[in-house]
Write an enzyme that holds these catalytic residues in place. Structure first.
Site, PDB file in Angstrom:
ATOM      1  N   LEU A  60       0.820  -1.214   0.000  1.00 12.62           N
ATOM      2  CA  LEU A  60       0.000   0.000   0.000  1.00 12.62           C
ATOM      3  C   LEU A  60       0.854   1.265   0.000  1.00 12.62           C
ATOM      4  CD1 LEU A  60      -3.030  -0.705   2.357  1.00 12.62           C
ATOM      5  CD2 LEU A  60      -3.071  -0.215  -0.087  1.00 12.62           C
ATOM      6  N   GLU A  61       2.069   1.190   0.513  1.00  9.98           N
ATOM      7  CA  GLU A  61       2.939   2.362   0.559  1.00  9.98           C
ATOM      8  C   GLU A  61       3.718   2.586  -0.738  1.00  9.98           C
ATOM      9  OE1 GLU A  61       1.548   1.230   4.282  1.00  9.98           O
ATOM     10  OE2 GLU A  61       2.958  -0.012   3.153  1.00  9.98           O
ATOM     11  N   CYS A  83       4.628  -8.515  -3.069  1.00 13.13           N
ATOM     12  CA  CYS A  83       3.880  -9.764  -3.146  1.00 13.13           C
ATOM     13  C   CYS A  83       2.777  -9.709  -2.099  1.00 13.13           C
ATOM     14  CB  CYS A  83       4.808 -10.954  -2.883  1.00 13.13           C
ATOM     15  SG  CYS A  83       3.958 -12.552  -2.860  1.00 13.13           S
ATOM     16  N   THR A  89      -8.764 -12.689   5.779  1.00 14.61           N
ATOM     17  CA  THR A  89      -9.601 -11.498   5.923  1.00 14.61           C
ATOM     18  C   THR A  89      -9.690 -10.748   4.592  1.00 14.61           C
ATOM     19  OG1 THR A  89      -7.778 -10.010   6.489  1.00 14.61           O
ATOM     20  CG2 THR A  89      -8.778 -11.279   8.309  1.00 14.61           C
ATOM     21  N   HIS A  91      -8.521  -7.912   4.009  1.00 11.74           N
ATOM     22  CA  HIS A  91      -7.383  -6.997   3.858  1.00 11.74           C
ATOM     23  C   HIS A  91      -6.693  -7.200   2.507  1.00 11.74           C
ATOM     24  CE1 HIS A  91      -4.235  -4.282   5.083  1.00 11.74           C
ATOM     25  NE2 HIS A  91      -3.319  -5.206   4.853  1.00 11.74           N
TER      26      HIS A  91
END
Length: 181
Positions: A60-61, A83, A89, A91
């Site tokens: 995400l960064e 990766c 979940t 996420h």
């Protein structure tokens, strides 16, 4: 990014000015990351590109790091590597969707980005996708970056400037007629 096709484009050549590429990787899975880096670096070096690598905590960064570099540094393109393995979940879905969306948004804004963030169901698939001989992994992302840089360089517009051009404005004092509308 390059896929499974047998019709692989040859790497572009760059006369004179070697492209500068930033590899941004989230090294969450060590062995996978090492294989991705080796593959991307190999392709960039074959094309004569200069490259640097920065690490981010997660996928995400990666788009944020590329956005910062695109605004503040002098890179011609970027290779996004990471990766993401599905867990139990939702996420996974957020990371996969949002990182891809953000990279695409940066690309549409002019950043030349090859997306090599692999998204898989398990470690076995991750190991398979990290194989340097595959066309749809990090080396393919590096090649995509180089092709985008070459495309951008080939389509540069001529500098036109802003405002009046010398000689384009003429004041004709001898002109007759009303001075008030």
């Amino acid at each position: 990014m390059a896929g499974h096709s047998d019709n692989v484009l040859p790497l572009p050549s760059f006369d004179g000015d070697a492209p500068r590429v930033l590899i941004v990787i989230a090294p969450y899975y060590g062995a996978i990351s090492a294989a991705q880096l080796a593959s991307a670096r190999s392709v960039l070096e074959r094309a004569g590109a200069e490259h640097e690598t920065v690490e981010m905590p997660g996928s995400l960064e990666i788009p944020t790091a590329i956005g910062i570099a695109h605004r503040q540094a002098e890179f011609d393109g970027y290779v996004a590597l990471g990766c993401v393995i599905r867990g139990r979940t939702s996420h996974y879905d957020v990371v996969v969707g949002e990182s891809a969306r953000a990279l695409a948004t940066l690309g549409l804004a002019g950043a030349c980005i090859g997306n090599g963030i692999i998204t898989v169901e398990n470690m076995e698939q991750a190991e398979e996708r990290a194989d340097a001989d595959r066309l749809d992994t990090a080396g393919g992302a590096a090649a995509a970056t180089l092709h985008l840089i070459a495309l951008g360089r080939s389509m540069r517009k001529a500098e036109s400037g802003v405002g009046f051009k010398p000689g384009s404005f003429r004041h004709d004092a001898a002109r007759k007629g009303p001075t008030v509308a």
